[in-house]
Design a protein around this motif. Structure first.
Motif, PDB file in Angstrom:
ATOM      1  N   ASN A 154       0.816  -1.216   0.000  1.00 32.26           N
ATOM      2  CA  ASN A 154       0.000   0.000   0.000  1.00 32.26           C
ATOM      3  C   ASN A 154       0.856   1.275   0.000  1.00 32.26           C
ATOM      4  O   ASN A 154       0.382   2.345   0.359  1.00 32.26           O
ATOM      5  CB  ASN A 154      -0.944   0.018   1.209  1.00 32.26           C
ATOM      6  CG  ASN A 154      -0.204   0.070   2.534  1.00 32.26           C
ATOM      7  OD1 ASN A 154       0.866  -0.518   2.697  1.00 32.26           O
ATOM      8  ND2 ASN A 154      -0.773   0.781   3.499  1.00 32.26           N
ATOM      9  N   VAL A 155       2.092   1.164  -0.452  1.00 33.64           N
ATOM     10  CA  VAL A 155       2.991   2.328  -0.489  1.00 33.64           C
ATOM     11  C   VAL A 155       3.328   2.641  -1.930  1.00 33.64           C
ATOM     12  O   VAL A 155       3.637   1.741  -2.721  1.00 33.64           O
ATOM     13  CB  VAL A 155       4.294   2.047   0.302  1.00 33.64           C
ATOM     14  CG1 VAL A 155       5.260   3.218   0.186  1.00 33.64           C
ATOM     15  CG2 VAL A 155       3.968   1.773   1.766  1.00 33.64           C
ATOM     16  N   PHE A 156       3.211   3.922  -2.306  1.00 30.09           N
ATOM     17  CA  PHE A 156       3.764   4.342  -3.588  1.00 30.09           C
ATOM     18  C   PHE A 156       4.752   5.457  -3.334  1.00 30.09           C
ATOM     19  O   PHE A 156       4.622   6.230  -2.400  1.00 30.09           O
ATOM     20  CB  PHE A 156       2.692   4.692  -4.620  1.00 30.09           C
ATOM     21  CG  PHE A 156       1.779   5.818  -4.285  1.00 30.09           C
ATOM     22  CD1 PHE A 156       1.998   7.086  -4.803  1.00 30.09           C
ATOM     23  CD2 PHE A 156       0.662   5.604  -3.493  1.00 30.09           C
ATOM     24  CE1 PHE A 156       1.131   8.113  -4.522  1.00 30.09           C
ATOM     25  CE2 PHE A 156      -0.214   6.648  -3.207  1.00 30.09           C
ATOM     26  CZ  PHE A 156       0.027   7.907  -3.723  1.00 30.09           C
ATOM     27  N   TYR A 157       5.776   5.479  -4.146  1.00 33.72           N
ATOM     28  CA  TYR A 157       6.967   6.284  -3.881  1.00 33.72           C
ATOM     29  C   TYR A 157       7.098   7.434  -4.867  1.00 33.72           C
ATOM     30  O   TYR A 157       6.822   7.294  -6.054  1.00 33.72           O
ATOM     31  CB  TYR A 157       8.219   5.408  -4.001  1.00 33.72           C
ATOM     32  CG  TYR A 157       8.195   4.225  -3.078  1.00 33.72           C
ATOM     33  CD1 TYR A 157       8.770   4.306  -1.812  1.00 33.72           C
ATOM     34  CD2 TYR A 157       7.583   3.036  -3.449  1.00 33.72           C
ATOM     35  CE1 TYR A 157       8.732   3.223  -0.949  1.00 33.72           C
ATOM     36  CE2 TYR A 157       7.546   1.954  -2.586  1.00 33.72           C
ATOM     37  CZ  TYR A 157       8.120   2.053  -1.348  1.00 33.72           C
ATOM     38  OH  TYR A 157       8.080   0.986  -0.495  1.00 33.72           O
ATOM     39  N   GLN A 158       7.560   8.535  -4.343  1.00 33.93           N
ATOM     40  CA  GLN A 158       7.925   9.694  -5.160  1.00 33.93           C
ATOM     41  C   GLN A 158       9.350  10.060  -4.759  1.00 33.93           C
ATOM     42  O   GLN A 158       9.637  10.218  -3.576  1.00 33.93           O
ATOM     43  CB  GLN A 158       6.979  10.856  -4.886  1.00 33.93           C
ATOM     44  CG  GLN A 158       7.315  12.104  -5.668  1.00 33.93           C
ATOM     45  CD  GLN A 158       6.349  13.217  -5.334  1.00 33.93           C
ATOM     46  OE1 GLN A 158       6.413  13.790  -4.261  1.00 33.93           O
ATOM     47  NE2 GLN A 158       5.431  13.478  -6.244  1.00 33.93           N
ATOM     48  N   ILE A 159      10.228  10.193  -5.744  1.00 38.62           N
ATOM     49  CA  ILE A 159      11.613  10.535  -5.426  1.00 38.62           C
ATOM     50  C   ILE A 159      11.692  11.939  -4.857  1.00 38.62           C
ATOM     51  O   ILE A 159      12.239  12.146  -3.779  1.00 38.62           O
ATOM     52  CB  ILE A 159      12.525  10.365  -6.652  1.00 38.62           C
ATOM     53  CG1 ILE A 159      12.549   8.896  -7.092  1.00 38.62           C
ATOM     54  CG2 ILE A 159      13.936  10.879  -6.347  1.00 38.62           C
ATOM     55  CD1 ILE A 159      13.067   7.923  -6.047  1.00 38.62           C
ATOM     56  N   ALA A 160      11.166  12.938  -5.560  1.00 39.14           N
ATOM     57  CA  ALA A 160      11.284  14.320  -5.082  1.00 39.14           C
ATOM     58  C   ALA A 160      10.012  15.097  -5.367  1.00 39.14           C
ATOM     59  O   ALA A 160       9.436  14.976  -6.445  1.00 39.14           O
ATOM     60  CB  ALA A 160      12.472  15.015  -5.743  1.00 39.14           C
ATOM     61  N   ASP A 188       7.168   7.386  -8.836  1.00 40.27           N
ATOM     62  CA  ASP A 188       7.135   8.664  -9.549  1.00 40.27           C
ATOM     63  C   ASP A 188       8.459   9.359  -9.273  1.00 40.27           C
ATOM     64  O   ASP A 188       8.926   9.367  -8.131  1.00 40.27           O
ATOM     65  CB  ASP A 188       5.955   9.496  -9.027  1.00 40.27           C
ATOM     66  CG  ASP A 188       5.993  10.938  -9.500  1.00 40.27           C
ATOM     67  OD1 ASP A 188       6.224  11.171 -10.689  1.00 40.27           O
ATOM     68  OD2 ASP A 188       5.794  11.829  -8.649  1.00 40.27           O
ATOM     69  N   LEU A 189       9.076   9.939 -10.280  1.00 43.15           N
ATOM     70  CA  LEU A 189      10.364  10.599 -10.067  1.00 43.15           C
ATOM     71  C   LEU A 189      10.222  11.976  -9.429  1.00 43.15           C
ATOM     72  O   LEU A 189      11.019  12.344  -8.577  1.00 43.15           O
ATOM     73  CB  LEU A 189      11.140  10.703 -11.380  1.00 43.15           C
ATOM     74  CG  LEU A 189      11.564   9.379 -11.991  1.00 43.15           C
ATOM     75  CD1 LEU A 189      12.395   9.625 -13.252  1.00 43.15           C
ATOM     76  CD2 LEU A 189      12.324   8.519 -11.010  1.00 43.15           C
ATOM     77  N   GLY A 190       9.240  12.753  -9.851  1.00 48.36           N
ATOM     78  CA  GLY A 190       9.135  14.082  -9.263  1.00 48.36           C
ATOM     79  C   GLY A 190       7.931  14.841  -9.751  1.00 48.36           C
ATOM     80  O   GLY A 190       7.793  15.103 -10.946  1.00 48.36           O
ATOM     81  N   ALA A 191       7.046  15.196  -8.846  1.00 54.17           N
ATOM     82  CA  ALA A 191       5.850  15.948  -9.207  1.00 54.17           C
ATOM     83  C   ALA A 191       6.214  17.377  -9.559  1.00 54.17           C
ATOM     84  O   ALA A 191       6.980  18.039  -8.873  1.00 54.17           O
ATOM     85  CB  ALA A 191       4.845  15.945  -8.055  1.00 54.17           C
ATOM     86  N   GLN A 192       5.663  17.815 -10.682  1.00 56.39           N
ATOM     87  CA  GLN A 192       5.834  19.186 -11.133  1.00 56.39           C
ATOM     88  C   GLN A 192       4.508  19.621 -11.751  1.00 56.39           C
ATOM     89  O   GLN A 192       3.533  18.899 -11.668  1.00 56.39           O
ATOM     90  CB  GLN A 192       6.977  19.260 -12.140  1.00 56.39           C
ATOM     91  CG  GLN A 192       8.287  18.732 -11.534  1.00 56.39           C
ATOM     92  CD  GLN A 192       9.481  19.028 -12.381  1.00 56.39           C
ATOM     93  OE1 GLN A 192       9.893  20.173 -12.461  1.00 56.39           O
ATOM     94  NE2 GLN A 192      10.026  18.009 -13.010  1.00 56.39           N
ATOM     95  N   ASP A 193       4.479  20.788 -12.393  1.00 57.05           N
ATOM     96  CA  ASP A 193       3.231  21.189 -13.035  1.00 57.05           C
ATOM     97  C   ASP A 193       3.161  20.596 -14.435  1.00 57.05           C
ATOM     98  O   ASP A 193       4.070  19.928 -14.901  1.00 57.05           O
ATOM     99  CB  ASP A 193       3.056  22.708 -13.028  1.00 57.05           C
ATOM    100  CG  ASP A 193       4.084  23.434 -13.885  1.00 57.05           C
ATOM    101  OD1 ASP A 193       4.601  22.851 -14.857  1.00 57.05           O
ATOM    102  OD2 ASP A 193       4.364  24.598 -13.570  1.00 57.05           O
ATOM    103  N   GLU A 194       2.039  20.849 -15.120  1.00 54.53           N
ATOM    104  CA  GLU A 194       1.808  20.194 -16.404  1.00 54.53           C
ATOM    105  C   GLU A 194       2.734  20.678 -17.514  1.00 54.53           C
ATOM    106  O   GLU A 194       2.786  20.091 -18.588  1.00 54.53           O
ATOM    107  CB  GLU A 194       0.334  20.347 -16.834  1.00 54.53           C
ATOM    108  CG  GLU A 194      -0.064  21.750 -17.217  1.00 54.53           C
ATOM    109  CD  GLU A 194      -0.392  22.627 -16.028  1.00 54.53           C
ATOM    110  OE1 GLU A 194      -0.698  23.806 -16.232  1.00 54.53           O
ATOM    111  OE2 GLU A 194      -0.343  22.158 -14.882  1.00 54.53           O
ATOM    112  N   ASP A 195       3.505  21.722 -17.274  1.00 55.07           N
ATOM    113  CA  ASP A 195       4.488  22.175 -18.259  1.00 55.07           C
ATOM    114  C   ASP A 195       5.825  21.463 -18.094  1.00 55.07           C
ATOM    115  O   ASP A 195       6.721  21.640 -18.914  1.00 55.07           O
ATOM    116  CB  ASP A 195       4.716  23.684 -18.144  1.00 55.07           C
ATOM    117  CG  ASP A 195       3.497  24.469 -18.596  1.00 55.07           C
ATOM    118  OD1 ASP A 195       2.835  24.020 -19.550  1.00 55.07           O
ATOM    119  OD2 ASP A 195       3.205  25.515 -17.994  1.00 55.07           O
TER     120      ASP A 195
END
Length: 194
Positions: A86-92, A125-132
């Motif tokens: 039940n864990v999902f990972y995001q690097i940054a 996921d490597l890194g959340a950013q905006d859609e641009d």
């Protein structure tokens, strides 16, 4: 149990109680049908880097001591949690805002390291950013998170529409928004529509 249900507990990886409590917390969440989004790097200060909060530049690349500490932390954290379904990972979280570059090879290397520790289908996921900025919608990631742009005059589906219009629609993995709206403040009105 008590550690996670209590308040005022230290939650830093430097706390001796941190690592032994990760699996019990994941199990506690799972017993309630919840998933845990683990963003591994929400900042770089704890690893010896000093962000430039004005220019928001890369303060990690080329600093092998900082990068080694990041890999050691990733080893310990992902190594401890990798068997939890039940864990999902995001690097940054927002790499370009916290001390990495927008196109950071360090983030990619950390992602590759995490992928080697995880089973092939574990969400990464490597890194959340905006859609641009969807440079990190690429392997070793198998999902992609983005944040809604804070545009007061846009409707709440604007970011999704822009993702579909852009080249991110070539991405075949899941896409999710982990900051779906902006609550605003005194100089910026909220984009929340709920």
């Amino acid at each position: 149990g008590d550690f996670w249900e209590g308040r005022g507990q230290a939650n830093a990886f430097t706390d001796p109680a941190f690592y032994p409590s990760l699996v019990p917390f994941a199990e506690w969440l799972e017993s309630r049908g919840l998933y845990w989004h683990v963003s591994l790097f929400g900042g770089v200060e704890a690893f010896g880097a000093e962000p430039d909060w004005v220019r928001r530049g890369d303060v990690v690349t080329g600093h092998t001591d900082v990068i080694q500490r990041m890999h050691a932390y990733l080893d310990q954290t992902v190594g401890t949690l990798r068997d939890q379904s039940n864990v999902f990972y995001q690097i940054a979280n927002e790499p370009g805002q916290i001390g990495f570059s927008e196109h950071s090879q360090v983030v990619r290397a950390l992602g590759q390291h995490a992928r080697e520790l995880l089973s092939g289908d574990a969400p990464l996921d490597l890194g959340a950013q905006d859609e641009d900025h969807h440079e990190f919608a690429a392997p070793p990631a198998n999902c992609f998170a983005y944040h809604l742009s804070r545009k007061p005059d846009w409707d709440h589906f604007a970011s999704v529409k822009r993702l579909i219009e852009g080249d991110a629609d070539a991405w075949e993995g899941p896409v999710f928004c982990d900051e779906p709206f902006n609550m605003g403040h005194e100089k910026e009105r909220s984009t929340a529509t709920a």
